[in-house]
Design a protein around this motif. Sequence first.
Motif, mmCIF file in Angstrom:
data_model
loop_
_atom_site.group_PDB
_atom_site.id
_atom_site.type_symbol
_atom_site.label_atom_id
_atom_site.label_comp_id
_atom_site.label_asym_id
_atom_site.label_seq_id
_atom_site.Cartn_x
_atom_site.Cartn_y
_atom_site.Cartn_z
ATOM 1 N N GLN A 1 97.894 71.808 89.842
ATOM 2 C CA GLN A 1 97.793 71.377 88.443
ATOM 3 C C GLN A 1 96.326 71.276 88.056
ATOM 4 N N LEU A 2 95.978 71.868 86.914
ATOM 5 C CA LEU A 2 94.612 71.808 86.413
ATOM 6 C C LEU A 2 94.458 70.631 85.451
ATOM 7 N N ARG A 3 93.282 70.043 85.434
ATOM 8 C CA ARG A 3 92.977 68.974 84.480
ATOM 9 C C ARG A 3 92.167 69.594 83.338
ATOM 10 N N ILE A 4 92.772 69.649 82.176
ATOM 11 C CA ILE A 4 92.190 70.320 81.013
ATOM 12 C C ILE A 4 91.637 69.278 80.053
ATOM 13 N N LYS A 5 90.379 69.423 79.681
ATOM 14 C CA LYS A 5 89.711 68.443 78.832
ATOM 15 C C LYS A 5 89.397 69.034 77.460
ATOM 16 N N MET A 6 89.592 68.229 76.421
ATOM 17 C CA MET A 6 89.087 68.562 75.089
ATOM 18 C C MET A 6 88.702 67.254 74.415
ATOM 19 N N GLY A 7 87.531 67.227 73.817
ATOM 20 C CA GLY A 7 87.058 66.003 73.191
ATOM 21 C C GLY A 7 86.967 66.114 71.686
ATOM 22 N N PHE A 8 87.135 64.974 71.004
ATOM 23 C CA PHE A 8 87.033 64.903 69.550
ATOM 24 C C PHE A 8 86.228 63.673 69.162
ATOM 25 N N ASP A 9 85.307 63.863 68.222
ATOM 26 C CA ASP A 9 84.580 62.730 67.653
ATOM 27 C C ASP A 9 85.261 62.325 66.348
ATOM 28 N N PRO A 10 85.802 61.103 66.269
ATOM 29 C CA PRO A 10 86.492 60.671 65.045
ATOM 30 C C PRO A 10 85.528 60.288 63.932
ATOM 31 N N THR A 11 84.759 61.288 63.444
ATOM 32 C CA THR A 11 83.839 61.044 62.331
ATOM 33 C C THR A 11 84.582 60.865 61.019
ATOM 34 N N ARG A 12 85.812 61.369 60.950
ATOM 35 C CA ARG A 12 86.679 61.206 59.787
ATOM 36 C C ARG A 12 88.066 60.845 60.306
ATOM 37 N N PRO A 13 88.927 60.302 59.469
ATOM 38 C CA PRO A 13 90.219 59.842 59.973
ATOM 39 C C PRO A 13 91.240 60.933 60.271
ATOM 40 N N ASN A 14 90.965 62.194 59.886
ATOM 41 C CA ASN A 14 91.993 63.223 60.037
ATOM 42 C C ASN A 14 91.477 64.476 60.736
ATOM 43 N N LEU A 15 92.428 65.232 61.283
ATOM 44 C CA LEU A 15 92.148 66.520 61.895
ATOM 45 C C LEU A 15 92.627 67.625 60.953
ATOM 46 N N HIS A 16 92.013 68.804 61.045
ATOM 47 C CA HIS A 16 92.408 69.921 60.189
ATOM 48 C C HIS A 16 93.014 71.052 61.024
ATOM 49 N N ILE A 17 93.508 72.086 60.346
ATOM 50 C CA ILE A 17 94.197 73.148 61.078
ATOM 51 C C ILE A 17 93.232 73.979 61.925
ATOM 52 N N GLY A 18 91.922 73.864 61.654
ATOM 53 C CA GLY A 18 90.963 74.493 62.553
ATOM 54 C C GLY A 18 90.971 73.806 63.912
ATOM 55 N N ASN A 19 91.106 72.468 63.924
ATOM 56 C CA ASN A 19 91.247 71.738 65.188
ATOM 57 C C ASN A 19 92.512 72.152 65.929
#
Length: 404
Positions: A37-55
């Motif tokens: 099993q691989l450990r896959i990382k992705m990080g997000f900075d919550p500079t705004r309250p929502n995510l968009h479809i690009g994310n």
Amino acid sequence: MPTVPSKAELDEFLTRAVAEVIVREEFAALLRTGERQLRIKMGFDPTRPNLHIGNAVGLRKLRTLAGWGHEIVLIVGDWTTQIGDPTDKDETRPTMSHEQVLKNADTYLQQFHKLVPKEGSRIVFQSEWFSKFGLRDVIELGGRFTAQQMLAREEFRKRMEKKTPIPIKDLLYPLLQAYDSVAIQADVEFGGTDQLFNILAGRELQVQMGQPPQQVFIVPLLEGPDGEKMSKSKPKTGIWLTDPPDEIYGKVMSIEDKLMPHYFEWATEMPRKEVNKILGAIGNRELHPKEAKEKLAWRITSELHSPGAADEAKVAFGKQFKEGGLPEDIPAVDAEVNGHTEINIVDLLRDTKIATSRSDALRLVKQGGVKVDGSKASLETMVPTTTEAVIQVGPRKHYRIRWR
């Protein structure tokens, strides 16, 4: 043990909505063998309250990996957000309070799981390790990289050319993001093309600290309806995961025709054969771009909500725009007559606060984004004060002027 994808599944995973993989063959081998099993990382900075479809482009990749049995770790950058990511910026971002960061993060947690299943994934806050950091730890981390390495970044080079200040905190940002990979011992890190420098720093830091270097999976950055990179810092031009169906459908219908290949390929789960068929039909002029965009808008709305919601959004859009109809509940805004029989559209937009400023009003009109009673406005357009004109800004916003 993880599931081994078929050759066709793996080929599409490594080529669709992919900008770069480092090292591609090593990563492919790890997925192809399914030995661990691989450990896959992705990080997000919550500079705004929502995510968009690009994310969502990267999140869909994570969902696929979760389905194959790999562990997904979504990192909420509650510390790096306070610094402000210098990526793609030629000036320092304003700092945010930890309280505001956590408030924004609350909505992220719900939106992550609109695409990435809870099973097989976990959400981690950077404060789990950085809250224990002391000055000695910061100095030790900083000693592993050079100022020349940081200043080689294009963003910092531009600032130096413009003689714009570069706070030390901005130089720390890549180091903190890099340490995230060490803290969770990531096998793979996902990110957009604008994050390549930071992710490679994580790979280098892992080697320095005795860990195997993470693989790097870079996804492209989806453009917004304005043709520029969709960004949390531009809330008016984003297509948000929290948008209602009508908004999503209408915003997709407003994108430029030339962006449709990216949207079909990156922003939908439509089978690739079907995507290629539609794009080929557009190229051969067998399918009108407007019809193709309707298929695209329906598909994206359906995936984010439901087929039924997409059907209703399509009908509402057709009623409003195809048939020349107007929304039933157009909000009224008050405007002062002040003895005038007519007023310039730029002044009207500013005075009613439809535009945030005179310069904003000028920009909207110059870009052709304003209509008065269905006719495109120019800088010379005068709006009579004797009737309640309907002002349209962009493809969906309408205002009824109520004179006083």
